[in-house]
Design an enzyme around this catalytic site. Structure first.
Site, mmCIF file in Angstrom:
data_model
loop_
_atom_site.group_PDB
_atom_site.id
_atom_site.type_symbol
_atom_site.label_atom_id
_atom_site.label_comp_id
_atom_site.label_asym_id
_atom_site.label_seq_id
_atom_site.Cartn_x
_atom_site.Cartn_y
_atom_site.Cartn_z
ATOM 1 N N HIS A 71 0.761 -1.221 -0.094
ATOM 2 C CA HIS A 71 0.184 0.014 -0.073
ATOM 3 C C HIS A 71 0.815 1.311 -0.072
ATOM 4 C CE1 HIS A 71 0.174 0.687 4.536
ATOM 5 N NE2 HIS A 71 0.231 -0.558 4.555
ATOM 6 N N GLU A 222 -5.217 1.231 2.831
ATOM 7 C CA GLU A 222 -5.136 0.158 3.702
ATOM 8 C C GLU A 222 -5.031 0.779 5.165
ATOM 9 O OE1 GLU A 222 -2.931 -2.667 6.149
ATOM 10 O OE2 GLU A 222 -2.377 -0.532 6.107
ATOM 11 N N GLU A 223 -4.643 1.697 5.301
ATOM 12 C CA GLU A 223 -4.455 2.076 6.805
ATOM 13 C C GLU A 223 -5.863 2.386 7.537
ATOM 14 O OE1 GLU A 223 -2.042 2.173 8.571
ATOM 15 O OE2 GLU A 223 -0.076 2.154 7.374
ATOM 16 N N HIS A 323 4.344 2.576 12.867
ATOM 17 C CA HIS A 323 3.543 3.769 13.003
ATOM 18 C C HIS A 323 4.249 4.907 13.696
ATOM 19 C CE1 HIS A 323 -0.444 1.835 11.638
ATOM 20 N NE2 HIS A 323 0.445 1.668 10.514
HETATM 21 ZN ZN LIG Z 1 1.057 -1.350 6.403
#
Ligand SMILES: [Zn+2]
Length: 347
Positions: A71, A222-223, A323
């Protein structure tokens, strides 16, 4: 003998660095999509945009379609409101604790196409004035964006053209060290997007024969949980998410390994697919780990939820401090490339 040499690895690193520097919070990914699209065209492929603007390309091969998915969207924020002080309250795009962005520089992208710089701060950030800086619980009411413009009232901010719905991207601070580490925000999942582009280039250069029909899918949501929900090719049999490997104290992955995921928040990955990836990693002598990720979801999970009748798997380079301000190593990128190459080409 390794299929992937260091020049292929270095192309992946180069693409990763370039992608990390392109702002692409979920929902604001056009520039990153174009980068991937143009890179594939430059390699001689014929990519296409799906309706929701994933980038999809067939690398060749016949039968039993396999999708390798990465992604290009990242974490970010969206302006929710302008505070009376002229600072911005934001809504998060994707999941992360506020302390992972506190102090970070950012860019506000207005919907009219202007950009402004700013930084994320606690609303009372000076230790010489506020003795509770260290103990204040951070949340979306007290972590705010201070705009780098001479503004102290909401009206002055509005006059700049900034308002609710504007996207905010984080400074990736992308750095390569001589020892081979890549430190940056958004290595999740731009390291894997870089890996897939380098894999596509390697296939063109070596003209290796594929075992089956192999597709790349670069997703863009995706997130927020629906990246892989659409756009898979007709007759698809397998999806292998190429996404960051999680690192933690009771996990085997580190940032020099390729990680193979046995189970994430959605449950176990496909038995045969996962076992065959482990067998390849073992035989090739790769630095790898088979791990369980406690809090994790992938585009492969999403595809199953959307109703595709497919086998699913997940591998990726180990990424530290996921993240947050992340780190991986070129060894992890090379190991991931080697595993992918061995999985898709004829011996
Ligand atoms: Zn990822």
């Amino acid at each position: 003998m390794n299929l992937i040499d260091t020049s292929v690895r270095d192309r992946a690193v180069q693409a990763t660095v370039e992608l990390c520097k392109i702002p692409s919070p979920t929902g604001f990914t056009r520039q990153a999509e174009r980068y991937v699209f143009d890179a594939l065209v430059a390699l001689g492929y014929k990519p296409e945009y799906t309706v929701k603007r994933s980038v999809r390309v067939c690398l060749g091969g016949q039968g039993r379609p396999l999708v390798l998915a990465a992604h290009v969207d990242t974490l970010g924020a969206m302006v929710r409101s302008i505070k009376p002080s002229g600072s911005l309250r934001v809504a998060k795009l994707g999941g992360f604790p506020e302390n992972y962005i506190e102090g970070e520089n950012c860019t506000i992208h207005t919907r009219a196409g202007k950009t402004f710089s700013g930084r994320f701060l606690l609303d009372k950030p000076a230790v010489h004035v506020n003795k509770n800086v260290g103990t204040t619980a951070r949340d979306d009411t007290n972590i705010e964006v201070v705009i780098d413009e001479p503004v102290s009232k909401a009206d002055e901010v509005k006059a700049l053209g900034i308002g609710a719905g504007d996207f905010v991207s984080f400074d990736p601070r992308t750095t390569l060290t001589d020892s081979g580490y890549i430190k940056s925000r958004h290595l999740d999942d731009k390291a894997s997007a870089g890996i897939l582009l380098a894999l596509a280039g390697w296939l063109k250069d070596t003209k290796r024969e594929l075992q089956r029909s192999v597709w790349l899918l670069f997703t863009n949501y995706e997130e927020v949980g629906h990246g892989g929900s659409a756009g898979l090719p007709d007759g698809v049999e397998e999806i292998l998410s190429v996404d960051m490997g999680a690192i933690g104290e009771d996990l085997g992955t580190d940032d020099r390994s390729v990680s193979i995921c046995a189970k994430d928040s959605s449950g176990p990955y496909d038995l045969e697919l996962t076992d065959s990836l482990v067998a390849i990693a073992k035989e090739a002598g790769l630095r790898y780990a088979l791990d369980v990720y406690p809090f994790y979801g992938s585009d492969a999970d999403t595809s199953l939820r959307a109703g595709y009748d497919i086998r699913h798997g997940l591998i990726g380079p180990g990424v530290q401090a996921s993240h947050g301000y992340e780190r991986t190593h070129r060894d992890a990128i090379q190991a991931t490339l080697e595993l992918l190459a061995r999985y898709i080409v004829k011996a």
